[in-house]
Write an enzyme that holds these catalytic residues in place. Structure first.
Site, PDB file in Angstrom:
ATOM      1  N   ARG A  76       4.919 -10.752  -4.892  1.00 31.89           N
ATOM      2  CA  ARG A  76       5.107 -11.742  -3.833  1.00 31.89           C
ATOM      3  C   ARG A  76       4.096 -11.686  -2.692  1.00 31.89           C
ATOM      4  O   ARG A  76       4.259 -12.375  -1.694  1.00 31.89           O
ATOM      5  CB  ARG A  76       6.531 -11.696  -3.261  1.00 31.89           C
ATOM      6  CG  ARG A  76       7.572 -11.995  -4.282  1.00 31.89           C
ATOM      7  CD  ARG A  76       8.897 -12.389  -3.740  1.00 31.89           C
ATOM      8  NE  ARG A  76       9.422 -11.535  -2.707  1.00 31.89           N
ATOM      9  CZ  ARG A  76      10.611 -11.728  -2.152  1.00 31.89           C
ATOM     10  NH1 ARG A  76      11.361 -12.736  -2.553  1.00 31.89           N
ATOM     11  NH2 ARG A  76      11.046 -10.938  -1.214  1.00 31.89           N
ATOM     12  N   ASP A  77       3.039 -10.873  -2.819  1.00 31.75           N
ATOM     13  CA  ASP A  77       1.989 -10.862  -1.801  1.00 31.75           C
ATOM     14  C   ASP A  77       0.650 -10.474  -2.433  1.00 31.75           C
ATOM     15  O   ASP A  77      -0.052  -9.595  -1.941  1.00 31.75           O
ATOM     16  CB  ASP A  77       2.347  -9.910  -0.661  1.00 31.75           C
ATOM     17  CG  ASP A  77       1.499 -10.147   0.588  1.00 31.75           C
ATOM     18  OD1 ASP A  77       0.905 -11.241   0.723  1.00 31.75           O
ATOM     19  OD2 ASP A  77       1.423  -9.228   1.432  1.00 31.75           O
ATOM     20  N   VAL A  78       0.312 -11.149  -3.521  1.00 25.06           N
ATOM     21  CA  VAL A  78      -0.942 -10.870  -4.221  1.00 25.06           C
ATOM     22  C   VAL A  78      -2.093 -11.426  -3.385  1.00 25.06           C
ATOM     23  O   VAL A  78      -2.102 -12.610  -3.038  1.00 25.06           O
ATOM     24  CB  VAL A  78      -0.940 -11.504  -5.634  1.00 25.06           C
ATOM     25  CG1 VAL A  78      -2.298 -11.370  -6.295  1.00 25.06           C
ATOM     26  CG2 VAL A  78       0.155 -10.874  -6.490  1.00 25.06           C
ATOM     27  N   THR A 125       1.342 -14.068   2.112  1.00 26.09           N
ATOM     28  CA  THR A 125       0.216 -14.371   2.988  1.00 26.09           C
ATOM     29  C   THR A 125      -0.132 -15.841   2.778  1.00 26.09           C
ATOM     30  O   THR A 125      -0.380 -16.262   1.653  1.00 26.09           O
ATOM     31  CB  THR A 125      -0.985 -13.470   2.636  1.00 26.09           C
ATOM     32  OG1 THR A 125      -0.574 -12.109   2.793  1.00 26.09           O
ATOM     33  CG2 THR A 125      -2.175 -13.759   3.543  1.00 26.09           C
TER      34      THR A 125
END
Length: 161
Positions: A76-78, A125
């Site tokens: 969920r934050d690659v 992000t």
């Protein structure tokens, strides 16, 4: 999520967590020492990477995400800041590792994410977030892959549309 960390190793592209807990007023996490992030590499390369390098990053990053997803987790934050190279001067200095599972979640059912939409809630992000994330929908494997695609485009072109 603790059982995931315990079984992780440097071999599968996720850094090993040696200890997590509390020390006085602080929460601590002890992991393997790694090298620079892809963001750092991009910045030190005049903010552009070659097509060959981005292709190699893509292959390795897809493999790491596949292993993460097979274990039932979604990152969920690659983003480029969360992919690090191995520690310089070691045999793994050119190997890629995924870090920062702070926003990660475990899928209750491996083959399906329960649909939920909360536009007021955002995870990740903004620059690399999937369309579904911007709409406040529950993150899934598809969203990790979409964020990886945006990350790779950014590393190659230096900007996103």
């Amino acid at each position: 999520m603790q059982f995931f960390f315990a079984s992780s190793s440097l071999n599968d592209g996720v850094s090993m967590v040696h200890h997590k807990g509390r020390q006085g007023d602080y929460y601590i996490l002890v992991m393997d020492k790694l090298g620079p992030s892809l963001w750092d590499v991009w910045n030190s390369s005049n903010q552009i990477l070659s097509e060959e390098m981005v292709a190699c990053i893509a292959v390795e990053a897809l493999s790491i995400l596949e292993q993460l997803h097979l274990r039932g987790f979604v990152h969920r934050d690659v983003k480029s800041e969360n992919f690090l190279l191995g520690h310089p001067g070691t045999p793994n200095e050119k190997k890629l590792y995924l870090v920062d599972l702070g926003l990660g979640t475990h899928l209750l059912v491996i083959n399906h994410v329960e649909y939920d939409q909360k536009p007021e809630v955002f995870w990740g992000t903004i620059r690399y977030a999937s369309v579904h994330a911007h709409l406040g929908r529950t993150g899934s494997r598809r969203d990790d892959l979409e964020s990886l695609a945006y990350t790779l485009i950014f590393l190659l072109r230096g900007k996103l549309p």
